[in-house]
Design a protein around this motif. Sequence first.
Motif, PDB file in Angstrom:
ATOM      1  N   GLU A   1       0.815  -1.358   0.009  1.00  0.00           N
ATOM      2  CA  GLU A   1       0.024  -0.136   0.012  1.00  0.00           C
ATOM      3  C   GLU A   1       0.849   1.091   0.046  1.00  0.00           C
ATOM      4  OE1 GLU A   1      -2.211  -3.318   1.682  1.00  0.00           O
ATOM      5  OE2 GLU A   1      -0.304  -2.578   2.005  1.00  0.00           O
ATOM      6  N   ALA A   2       1.860   1.489   0.798  1.00  0.00           N
ATOM      7  CA  ALA A   2       2.652   2.613   0.859  1.00  0.00           C
ATOM      8  C   ALA A   2       3.579   2.671  -0.124  1.00  0.00           C
ATOM      9  CB  ALA A   2       3.507   2.154   2.175  1.00  0.00           C
ATOM     10  N   LEU A   3       3.983   1.711  -0.942  1.00  0.00           N
ATOM     11  CA  LEU A   3       4.868   1.653  -2.191  1.00  0.00           C
ATOM     12  C   LEU A   3       4.509   1.657  -3.432  1.00  0.00           C
ATOM     13  CD1 LEU A   3       8.079   0.882   0.112  1.00  0.00           C
ATOM     14  CD2 LEU A   3       7.589   3.306  -0.776  1.00  0.00           C
ATOM     15  N   ALA A   4       3.072   1.250  -3.492  1.00  0.00           N
ATOM     16  CA  ALA A   4       2.761   0.782  -4.676  1.00  0.00           C
ATOM     17  C   ALA A   4       3.227  -0.805  -5.086  1.00  0.00           C
ATOM     18  CB  ALA A   4       2.981   2.025  -5.829  1.00  0.00           C
TER      19      ALA A   4
ATOM     20  N   LYS B   1       6.747  -1.034  -6.309  1.00  0.00           N
ATOM     21  CA  LYS B   1       7.900  -0.974  -5.159  1.00  0.00           C
ATOM     22  C   LYS B   1       9.429  -0.718  -5.887  1.00  0.00           C
ATOM     23  CE  LYS B   1       6.440  -4.514  -3.132  1.00  0.00           C
ATOM     24  NZ  LYS B   1       6.001  -5.881  -2.236  1.00  0.00           N
ATOM     25  N   TRP B   2       9.138  -0.014  -7.206  1.00  0.00           N
ATOM     26  CA  TRP B   2      10.464  -0.116  -7.949  1.00  0.00           C
ATOM     27  C   TRP B   2      11.664   0.418  -6.899  1.00  0.00           C
ATOM     28  CZ3 TRP B   2      14.050   3.608  -8.947  1.00  0.00           C
ATOM     29  CH2 TRP B   2      15.061   3.277 -10.164  1.00  0.00           C
ATOM     30  N   LEU B   3      11.587   1.439  -6.092  1.00  0.00           N
ATOM     31  CA  LEU B   3      12.888   2.279  -5.272  1.00  0.00           C
ATOM     32  C   LEU B   3      12.942   1.066  -4.272  1.00  0.00           C
ATOM     33  CD1 LEU B   3      14.699   4.541  -5.397  1.00  0.00           C
ATOM     34  CD2 LEU B   3      13.168   5.348  -3.537  1.00  0.00           C
ATOM     35  N   MET B   4      12.134   0.353  -3.846  1.00  0.00           N
ATOM     36  CA  MET B   4      12.308  -0.219  -2.632  1.00  0.00           C
ATOM     37  C   MET B   4      13.026  -1.496  -3.017  1.00  0.00           C
ATOM     38  SD  MET B   4       9.644  -2.369  -0.206  1.00  0.00           S
ATOM     39  CE  MET B   4      10.135  -3.650   0.781  1.00  0.00           C
ATOM     40  N   LYS B   5      12.661  -2.039  -4.150  1.00  0.00           N
ATOM     41  CA  LYS B   5      13.372  -3.323  -4.771  1.00  0.00           C
ATOM     42  C   LYS B   5      14.939  -2.756  -5.322  1.00  0.00           C
ATOM     43  CE  LYS B   5       9.259  -5.501  -6.224  1.00  0.00           C
ATOM     44  NZ  LYS B   5       8.193  -5.796  -7.525  1.00  0.00           N
ATOM     45  N   HIS B   6      15.186  -1.801  -5.712  1.00  0.00           N
ATOM     46  CA  HIS B   6      16.441  -0.897  -6.179  1.00  0.00           C
ATOM     47  C   HIS B   6      17.354  -1.367  -5.154  1.00  0.00           C
ATOM     48  CE1 HIS B   6      19.272   1.725  -8.102  1.00  0.00           C
ATOM     49  NE2 HIS B   6      19.151   1.030  -9.164  1.00  0.00           N
ATOM     50  N   ALA B   7      16.746  -0.530  -4.070  1.00  0.00           N
ATOM     51  CA  ALA B   7      17.192  -0.401  -2.648  1.00  0.00           C
ATOM     52  C   ALA B   7      17.841  -1.570  -2.174  1.00  0.00           C
ATOM     53  CB  ALA B   7      16.772   0.434  -1.783  1.00  0.00           C
ATOM     54  N   MET B   8      16.943  -2.764  -2.158  1.00  0.00           N
ATOM     55  CA  MET B   8      17.341  -4.062  -1.466  1.00  0.00           C
ATOM     56  C   MET B   8      18.190  -4.808  -2.341  1.00  0.00           C
ATOM     57  SD  MET B   8      15.987  -3.769   1.434  1.00  0.00           S
ATOM     58  CE  MET B   8      16.399  -5.245   2.181  1.00  0.00           C
TER      59      MET B   8
ATOM     60  N   LEU C   1       7.315  10.305  -2.799  1.00  0.00           N
ATOM     61  CA  LEU C   1       7.960   9.815  -3.818  1.00  0.00           C
ATOM     62  C   LEU C   1       7.389   9.994  -5.311  1.00  0.00           C
ATOM     63  CD1 LEU C   1       9.472   6.174  -2.687  1.00  0.00           C
ATOM     64  CD2 LEU C   1      10.695   8.246  -2.986  1.00  0.00           C
ATOM     65  N   PRO C   2       8.128  10.540  -6.066  1.00  0.00           N
ATOM     66  CA  PRO C   2       7.600  10.723  -7.611  1.00  0.00           C
ATOM     67  C   PRO C   2       7.073   9.231  -7.979  1.00  0.00           C
ATOM     68  CG  PRO C   2       9.850  11.768  -7.333  1.00  0.00           C
ATOM     69  CD  PRO C   2       9.708  10.891  -6.183  1.00  0.00           C
ATOM     70  N   ALA C   3       6.145   9.245  -8.730  1.00  0.00           N
ATOM     71  CA  ALA C   3       5.091   8.158  -8.948  1.00  0.00           C
ATOM     72  C   ALA C   3       6.180   7.051  -9.827  1.00  0.00           C
ATOM     73  CB  ALA C   3       4.002   8.677 -10.137  1.00  0.00           C
ATOM     74  N   ALA C   4       7.106   7.538 -10.526  1.00  0.00           N
ATOM     75  CA  ALA C   4       7.996   6.584 -11.269  1.00  0.00           C
ATOM     76  C   ALA C   4       9.231   5.749 -10.377  1.00  0.00           C
ATOM     77  CB  ALA C   4       8.746   7.492 -12.445  1.00  0.00           C
ATOM     78  N   MET C   5       9.018   6.380  -9.136  1.00  0.00           N
ATOM     79  CA  MET C   5      10.130   5.839  -8.054  1.00  0.00           C
ATOM     80  C   MET C   5       9.252   4.449  -7.452  1.00  0.00           C
ATOM     81  SD  MET C   5      12.905   7.248  -7.686  1.00  0.00           S
ATOM     82  CE  MET C   5      13.811   8.869  -8.416  1.00  0.00           C
TER      83      MET C   5
END
Length: 630
Positions: A369-372, A538-545, A526-530
């Motif tokens: 929910e928080a990070l799409a 959850k693109w940015l979260m996955k990238h970070a992990m 966060l910008p929608a694209a993130m």
Amino acid sequence: MCGIAGLYYPGTPKPVDPARVRAMADAMAHRGPDGSGVWTAPGVGLGHRRLSIIDVAGSPQPMASADGALTIVFNGEIYNFQALRRELVARGWAFRTEGDTEVLLAGWSTWGPAMLDRLVGMFAFAIHDARANTLFLARDRLGVKPLYYVSLADGAFAFASELKGLLAHPLLRRMPDVTAVEDYLAYGYVPDDACIVAGVKKLPAGHFLLIERGRPIPAPRSWWDISFADRAPGSTAVLEEELLAHMREGVRSRMVADVPLGAFLSGGVDSSAVVALMAEQSPRAVKTCTIGFTVADYDERRHAAVVAERFATEHRERVVDAEDFALIDTLVHAFDEPFADASALATWQVCALAREQVTVALTGDGADEALAGYRRYRFHAAEERARGLLPAGLRTRVFGTLGRVYPKADWAPRPLRAKTTLLALAADGAEAYAGAVGVTTPALRQSLYTDAARRALGGHRAEDRYIAAMRDAPARDSLDRAQYADLKIWLPGDILTKTDRTSMAVSLEAREPLLDHRLVEFGARLPAAMRLRRGEGKWLMKHAMERYLPRETLYRPKMGFVTPVSTWFRGALAAQGAALARSRTLAGTGWFDLDRLARLAEAHRTGREEHGRTLWQFVMLEKSLARLFG
């Protein structure tokens, strides 16, 4: 974690029978098997059941302030209580206990309702102030912890952590609310602004209620809301580090406990991320557990084992039968209100497994929910792009006509089942998204209702709640609006209710580090694209992990706890599906066309149509109505 209950007379301060308050609290003994307490004074009574987590030997409840003016019952955890305690000590407060409950008393005395803005945690609590003649109730920002309340015939205001606490009071008038049934059939749960028992309410997430003796009970007041109206500046690298910092803090703060602690590990992105960050911060091996299924399509044990080995966790797993529906009656008792998210069966099982070794378990709830993270966000974004290609009037005529004439081919391969998509494209975005999160469609619900039910509903339609939330959302685009509505409706109504009831049923405290409100607020900026990029949620979260987890864990298709209800109603539960049409409980409501329900069950059994989730809803509804209303 605990269960709380209480009675308050806002008019005349009538005497309160301690036995009545005790009965309300004891109805929720599973929430607090380690201790209990009752306190009464003229016009007020508070009850508590305790699951000891912090300051195990101290902090009994109900707890009074040193001068006796304030008394509190509290369910939850305040993760920053030590920092607040230091601030209050600097102001001259002397503490008698080592836990977070006394910090709430001092905080209320110092800051009043403004204390809520300082709290980091999950909570529902009630504070009686003898000097001001008030009762103050509050619920955490996102609705992790529940709180029900009702006004009774003798003038009392009653509250409890679960509906069963209120049901223990003999003056509660038990009448079903047909509008809540409409909401339940639409969503599979009764949302937080409704209750299956007429007259009972739930304190909304991020709200408080201040009741003053001698005045009418006011409406709850909002003290927090999530906003998607602003965007965080910075490069991908900068935002990635900030997100990781929030995730680390969410995990770190939730690892504080005076009892054994562990984590659920499904092998998916969210639980794996939590375990990775726990391992980073723990001097000992993290205790993890996972549930496997006898049906390979539902079994994630292999994925969980990869993460467990990577971080050298103390891992346990248990295989359960994906066809095991023997827990139905257990779940009906745990939830009180009808609840048809069938993954509750597996959630209960993993909670029971965890409770064998730990008292606190961290979960991965909230990141979708928080990070799409949900696939429906991807579909919604694609539909919104398609809607933008045609004017609204032309789009409605073109897609609406195609959707009406296209056959409903439940039996066909998924690419050929276009009817739902065509009808969604004909509707506006909010209407379509409200349908996408639902279970039983408005048209099917209407066909199952009797004329009496339609009259009783008086035009109430469950989807309008989602449409209004999306329309009024503090948001910039369609993804913002969908996430906002899910955070306000789906998250507290389904996800957090499921985790709270199944964990508390086995006396386990579940904590959601990815729902730290600071992380959620950051995610909303966060910008929608993130959040959603090239169809990857959850693109940015996955990238970070990526520095912690293998790509297979991060980018494999999402599974989750899947329960094969459709298969059940074509096999082991086929007779139970057919028996719904002969249910005396359902017939007694006068709300349903049981002949239509019989045809629905038969069409599903033979494979002509797909109605497994709707049949599951009716099974759970029938059992809940029988338990609640006889």
